[in-house]
Design an enzyme around this catalytic site. Structure first.
Site, PDB file in Angstrom:
ATOM      1  N   GLU B  29       1.101  -1.192   0.059  1.00  0.00           N
ATOM      2  CA  GLU B  29      -0.120  -0.089  -0.057  1.00  0.00           C
ATOM      3  C   GLU B  29       0.795   1.256  -0.033  1.00  0.00           C
ATOM      4  O   GLU B  29       1.703   1.550   0.881  1.00  0.00           O
ATOM      5  CB  GLU B  29      -0.945   0.102   1.126  1.00  0.00           C
ATOM      6  CG  GLU B  29      -1.944  -1.208   1.352  1.00  0.00           C
ATOM      7  CD  GLU B  29      -2.357  -1.764   2.459  1.00  0.00           C
ATOM      8  OE1 GLU B  29      -2.443  -0.853   3.567  1.00  0.00           O
ATOM      9  OE2 GLU B  29      -2.674  -2.725   2.475  1.00  0.00           O
ATOM     10  N   SER B  66      -5.600  -4.800   1.094  1.00  0.00           N
ATOM     11  CA  SER B  66      -5.880  -5.958   1.112  1.00  0.00           C
ATOM     12  C   SER B  66      -4.956  -6.973   1.623  1.00  0.00           C
ATOM     13  O   SER B  66      -4.252  -7.628   0.789  1.00  0.00           O
ATOM     14  CB  SER B  66      -6.533  -6.353  -0.324  1.00  0.00           C
ATOM     15  OG  SER B  66      -7.561  -5.501  -0.767  1.00  0.00           O
ATOM     16  N   GLU B  67      -4.607  -6.927   2.891  1.00  0.00           N
ATOM     17  CA  GLU B  67      -3.400  -7.533   3.233  1.00  0.00           C
ATOM     18  C   GLU B  67      -3.367  -9.001   3.016  1.00  0.00           C
ATOM     19  O   GLU B  67      -2.285  -9.563   2.330  1.00  0.00           O
ATOM     20  CB  GLU B  67      -3.113  -7.219   4.757  1.00  0.00           C
ATOM     21  CG  GLU B  67      -2.627  -5.887   4.926  1.00  0.00           C
ATOM     22  CD  GLU B  67      -3.719  -4.845   5.154  1.00  0.00           C
ATOM     23  OE1 GLU B  67      -5.079  -5.011   5.136  1.00  0.00           O
ATOM     24  OE2 GLU B  67      -3.503  -3.666   5.168  1.00  0.00           O
ATOM     25  N   HIS B 136      -1.523   0.556  16.684  1.00  0.00           N
ATOM     26  CA  HIS B 136      -0.273   0.661  15.748  1.00  0.00           C
ATOM     27  C   HIS B 136       1.154   0.630  16.457  1.00  0.00           C
ATOM     28  O   HIS B 136       2.035   1.064  15.814  1.00  0.00           O
ATOM     29  CB  HIS B 136      -0.317   2.109  15.019  1.00  0.00           C
ATOM     30  CG  HIS B 136      -1.475   2.436  14.285  1.00  0.00           C
ATOM     31  ND1 HIS B 136      -2.579   2.653  14.408  1.00  0.00           N
ATOM     32  CD2 HIS B 136      -1.468   2.387  12.773  1.00  0.00           C
ATOM     33  CE1 HIS B 136      -3.460   2.772  13.416  1.00  0.00           C
ATOM     34  NE2 HIS B 136      -2.675   2.730  12.268  1.00  0.00           N
TER      35      HIS B 136
END
Ligand SMILES: Cc1ncc(C[n+]2csc(CCOP(=O)(O)OP(=O)(O)O)c2C)c(N)n1
Ligand SMILES: [Mg+2]
Lengths: 327, 344
Positions: B29, B66-67, B136
């Site tokens: 990404e 869309s990992e 994160h």
């Protein structure tokens, strides 16, 4: 579509017969304890398998699922090492480390089965990405079930291969059940129509027992992919005759009693035998073909039985390319 | 030699690898716009040296979010002739692709009896310590040490980041690299030549005779600062960075502990089933007789990461924690006394 040669059609029947005979034998062997664990057969779905695999070229790739003995057989893999793999023998195609759930024969482009439902779909997309980046003309095909059609990764893959125009075919084997669950109870809308949301063709082969119908649909998608026009979703409606998983005694009570009977009347092997006879072959020829396939399976079993068990050390190799266990 | 930042070194390794081998592609990404600064010569697209300009969109694959699909595609591509570098940005996003990483990437070669090889690198950044909250701030590398078939690297300096990444890209096995963002700005002179740092070879940052500190990722810098402080107290500390956790340089760790007799293991990951626990067990099993004191782990607690800077700063091992741990294993409680004076 150009007319298929007689020899090609005979080969279709040969491969369908091989899948039937191989899986029938495997089913018996599981129940007698000659194959450890369990196997999932493609009995009843042979037309759908062979119609797809024979539409692929020798260098094309495919990935499968738990119900995937038929896929390498349909692509031309020799039966002996496949049977040896089912038995966990040294001569197995994966050295006895994969088993029924993880057959793979890279020699015929079979990049492997996945025991995790839906998980091998993006692997086929990746094989198509290789073709695209490296400028090869190979295509890749992912086999998966109606159950897998509800996994999110299918839609990630359809989207990504759509934007990248990848030469990949998503082939849904809709045998109408995911284990005990009827597809219509867990599937909103029609699977093939989901393609429209990604701007790619979606095709439904209503008669998945007709090997020629499947072959035609998949060939069209393969040609399109090879021309660089991108992916296609194909849904093939078919039926499995046996229980979900051999020897697990899960039963089939979840299916209406007369449903299987109706589908048995559309046995793809019988239908195509009749087609071949109507096109100039004799019943005797067909009988001889069937007998020769049974002999092939006998040979495969003999090959497997003659193979030793793998050496214990085999459990500890092939994890990495450059080092052994406990890196 | 050029002074490079940690992030710049990663970009340099990627560029070298892209130049060296046409089969190397970058997929992930936001890789096209070079927002993280590793797919271009500079921070902005206006500067020359943007990877898209250099290599084109065929090899720089900007993806949807869309990992699972990305990791699966990279695996399939690796099995059929490409050598993808997958940029997964934050390490917390690896969880989205857990099935592909564990069931496909790690297992395919083994399950298929060696028919597959999986030359693919998964890069991800560990954003801890930067007030980004629990979604994160993960340090998930120990989870992946528990998956046979994956290799795990945790570079802590710019030169190691460059050399290890080159090795990872050239390797035929799947590698996960975990890049601590706290290190992004760390600068060091790095060779302009191509070089490869081998896997499974620890780096001894500092030699010492009293205590071995094995430190991981950003903890290496903290351990070196602690070692400086302890030197002033007369404690001689050896600081070892394993650099790769799978494979792990067991010999370097065992040799050092056999020499010093004391071990402190430091890492920013959670305590339970961490790399520190694994290294401690290894030492206890193999060189127990050399130990003069119990092993001490300095890790993050088994706790999620809070947002507020005032709360977060206590969560990871720092210099003081490490100094205290060393005092514990040396038995020195009075900072002014030397190890010799303490009777060791
Ligand atoms: C991710 C995952 N969930 C559940 C299962 C258990 N399981 C194995 S096969 C199966 C049914 C799959 O149905 P479908 O995709 O339609 O394939 P079919 O068996 O009908 O060929 C299930 C639920 C699994 N193997 N993997
Ligand atoms: Mg099904």
């Amino acid at each position: 579509m150009e007319a298929l040669s007689d020899e090609f059609k005979l080969e279709m029947q040969r491969r369908m017969l091989r899948i039937r005979a191989f899986d029938e034998r495997a089913s018996k062997m599981v129940k007698r304890g000659h194959i450890p664990g369990t196997v999932h057969t493609s009995i009843g779905q042979e037309a759908q398998v062979v119609g797809a695999t024979m539409a692929l070229g020798d260098n094309d790739y495919m990935t499968g699922n738990h119900r995937s003995h038929g896929h390498p057989i349909g692509k031309g893999s020799p039966l002996g090492p496949l049977m040896a793999e089912l038995q966990g023998k040294a001569a197995g195609v994966c050295k006895g480390k994969g088993g029924s759930l993880h057959l793979a024969d890279f020699n015929v482009g079979s990049l492997g089965e996945s025991g995790i439902v839906g998980s091998s779909i993006p692997i086929a997309m990746g094989a198509a990405l290789s073709s695209s980046v490296l400028g090869r003309d190979t295509v890749a095909l992912a086999f998966f079930g109606d159950g897998a059609a509800n996994q999110g990764v299918l839609y990630e893959s359809m989207n990504m291969s759509g934007v990248w125009n990848l030469p990949v075919i998503f082939l849904c084997e809709n045998n109408q059940y995911a284990l005990s669950t009827p597809a219509h109870t867990v599937t909103s809308g029609v699977i093939s129509e989901r393609a429209a949301g990604f701007g790619i063709p979606g095709v439904r082969v209503e008669d998945g027992q007709d090997v020629l119908a499947v072959y035609e649909a998949v060939s069209t998608a393969v040609a399109r992919a090879r021309r660089g026009e991108g992916p296609t979703l194909i849904e093939v409606v078919t039926y499995r005759y046996n229980e979900h998983s051999e020897g697990l005694r899960l039963g089939t009570d979840y299916r209406p009693a007369d449903e299987r009977e109706a589908w048995l009347q559309k046995d793809p092997l019988v239908l195509f035998r009749e087609h071949l006879i109507a096109n100039g072959h004799t019943a005797e020829e067909m009988d001889a073909l069937e007998a020769s396939i049974v002999a092939e399976v006998d040979e495969a079993v003999a090959f497997s039985e003659a193979s030793p068990w793998p050496d214990a050390s085999v459990a500890f190799d092939d994890l990495y390319t450059d080092s052994e266990y406990a890196a | 030699m050029t002074v490079m930042s940690f992030l710049g070194a990663i970009g340099a390794a990627q560029k070298e690898a892209m130049d060296a081998d046409e089969r190397v592609i970058i997929i992930g990404e936001d890789v096209e716009a070079n927002v993280y600064g590793t797919t271009g010569g500079g921070k902005t697209r206006q500067e020359t040296g943007d990877f898209v300009q250099m290599y084109g969109r065929n090899r720089i694959r900007n993806t949807p979010i869309s990992e699972e699909g990305i990791v699966g595609a990279a695996a399939g591509a690796a099995m059929t002739g490409l050598r993808p570098i997958v940029d997964l940005s934050y390490s917390s996003f690896l969880y989205m692709a857990m099935d592909q990483l564990v069931n496909q990437v790690a297992k395919n070669r083994y399950m298929f009896g060696g028919q597959a090889s999986m030359p693919v690198v998964f890069r991800s950044a560990m954003f801890y310590g930067l007030n980004t909250g629990a979604h994160h701030s993960d340090r998930p590398y120990p989870m992946f040490m528990n998956v046979p078939g994956l290799k795990v690297m945790v570079p802590s300096t710019p030169s190691d980041a460059k050399g290890l990444l080159r090795s990872a890209i050239d390797m035929d096995d799947p590698v996960l690299t975990f890049e601590a963002c706290l290190l992004w700005g760390l600068k060091e002179e790095v060779s302009d030549e191509e070089f490869w740092v081998p896997f499974g070879v620890a780096r001894t940052h500092r030699e010492g005779s009293d205590v071995t500190i094995v430190a991981i990722s950003s903890s290496v810098q903290e351990a070196l600062a602690a070692a400086d402080a302890l030197a002033e107290e007369g404690v001689s500390v050896e600081v070892i960075d394993p650099r790769t956790l799978v494979p792990l340089d067991r010999d370097a760790i065992l040799r050092s502990v056999a020499k010093t007799g004391r071990l402190v293991v430091v890492e920013p990951a959670h305590r339970t089933c961490g790399a520190a626990g694994e290294i401690s067990a290894l030492v206890a099993e193999e060189v127990f007789d050399s130990l003069k004191a119990p092993i001490v782990r300095v890790t993050a607690p088994d706790m999620q990461i809070p947002f507020s800077p005032s709360l977060e700063k206590q969560m990871y091992p720092n210099k003081e924690d490490i100094v205290n741990a060393v005092r514990r294993v040396t038995g020195i409680t009075n900072p002014t006394s030397t190890l010799a004076a303490a009777g060791n």
